[in-house]
Write an enzyme that holds these catalytic residues in place. Structure first.
Site, PDB file in Angstrom:
ATOM      1  CG  ASP A  66      18.497  -6.276 -41.251  1.00 20.32           C
ATOM      2  OD1 ASP A  66      19.597  -6.618 -40.762  1.00 20.32           O
ATOM      3  OD2 ASP A  66      17.551  -7.067 -41.425  1.00 20.32           O
ATOM      4  CG  HIS A  85      14.264 -16.880 -30.580  1.00 17.57           C
ATOM      5  ND1 HIS A  85      13.462 -17.842 -31.158  1.00 17.57           N
ATOM      6  CD2 HIS A  85      14.886 -16.250 -31.619  1.00 17.57           C
ATOM      7  CE1 HIS A  85      13.596 -17.807 -32.470  1.00 17.57           C
ATOM      8  NE2 HIS A  85      14.447 -16.852 -32.773  1.00 17.57           N
TER       9      HIS A  85
END
Length: 352
Positions: free
Chosen positions: A218, A257
């Site tokens: 991350d 997405h």
């Protein structure tokens, strides 16, 4: 059926569409007030007066509060149960039990994020966005003046609400995956959880597969102060567009997405570079939008809700199987397998 009756039924359907926001806003109110938690902690159905007292509702608003509860009971979010021959109490249903904050799979944080003015307001700007009357690339940018990720950086309070919601849905789905589709992780020695945040998902995976080494990738500021949570989990600060650590498998949960096709292909190519040609794979947890006439699984309303939210917030989308196939082929993958989960989620395994 006469034309007048048909007309009234159509009017009723339009009204249901028009006022459907009442469902989500009433749900949000119940979660914000903590009504499910109060009933749960009480240990049995609560009388209206005891619930009013627990919430410190002013006397002049008790009648209004009763009308909210009446609507939520009608919606089957709450129910009424007899306490004795003369008295009834308000009780939880399976629906309201899902938003109890102490529940490890609670949806309370998801409700507070999704039914938030930050995400709802952009829907009011879809018309101008479709007509291209401004230079903004998303309806979200028209509403807030900046793109979504910039907004979360500038508004850390909402950023925390959103991060909690994403951790919530990821944790729920990964628990379902290790229960329903354990074979997805079998025979893997190492895995990178891209965008894995605080490592909650990696922790569930490592608990189920103790021989698996997990790396959580991350942004550096996200993982900088994350404590060690498991012997088999290491945190790495980085950027998925630049480089992804090598491993047997790469896990992408509700990531693609958020991005258009060009950016998604860039991410997938980095994933392809990070896995071995033999035995490697990318595990994608996303919605696969079904066609209206699909025989395998009919489309759900949630798929279309999420697709509209992606469009409004990121100018991206939820994808059909054909769109996923095109994306994977253009990213250098030779084959894929889709496993449908209960509900609206799916696992897409992409192979080199």
């Amino acid at each position: 059926m006469n034309s007048q009756t048909e007309m009234m039924e159509l009017v009723s359907q339009v009204c249901k569409l028009m006022f459907s926001y009442m469902n989500s806003m009433s749900l949000k109110c119940a979660v914000e007030l903590g009504i499910p938690d109060i009933i749960h902690n009480h240990g049995k159905p609560m009388t209206f007066s005891s619930l009013v007292e627990a919430l410190s509702i002013p006397p002049e608003r008790t009648n209004h509060f009763n009308r909210l509860l009446r609507f939520l009971i009608h919606s089957r979010f709450f129910t009424m149960k007899k306490l004795d021959e003369n008295e009834e109490g308000i009780d939880l249903t399976p629906l309201s039990s899902l938003v109890i904050k102490g529940n490890p799979h609670t949806m309370s944080s998801l409700v507070l994020a999704m039914v938030n003015p930050v995400l709802i307001t952009p829907m009011d700007f879809l018309g101008p966005w479709f007509q291209g009357k401004s230079g903004e690339s998303t309806a979200f940018e028209i509403a807030h003046g900046v793109q979504f990720w910039n907004f979360t950086e500038q508004n850390p309070k909402f950023g925390k609400v959103f991060d909690d919601a994403m951790a919530n849905i990821s944790l729920s789905q990964i628990t379902a995956i290790v229960n329903e589709g354990k074979e997805v992780f079998q025979n893997l020695k190492s895995l990178v959880d891209v965008g894995g945040g605080n490592g909650a998902v990696a922790h569930v995976i490592c608990e189920s597969f103790p021989d698996l080494k997990c790396f959580v990738l991350d942004l550096p500021n996200v993982v900088a102060n994350v404590p060690k949570i498991h012997d088999n989990i290491d945190f790495i600060g980085g950027d998925m567009f630049e480089s992804i650590p090598h491993a047997d498998a790469i896990l992408l949960k509700h990531t693609l997405h958020n991005w258009n096709d060009d950016d998604s292909i860039k991410i997938l190519k980095k994933c392809r570079e990070a896995i071995p040609t033999k035995g490697g794979k990318v595990i994608i947890v996303e919605v696969v939008v079904q066609h209206e006439k699909s025989l395998e699984r009919p489309p759900s309303d949630v798929e279309f809700y999420m697709d509209l939210m992606m469009m409004t917030t990121f100018a991206s989308k939820e994808r059909t199987e054909e769109e996923w196939k095109k994306l994977l082929v253009e990213s250098g993958f030779s084959d894929y397998k889709i496993t449908y989960l209960m509900g609206h989620g799916s696992i897409i395994e992409a192979f080199p």
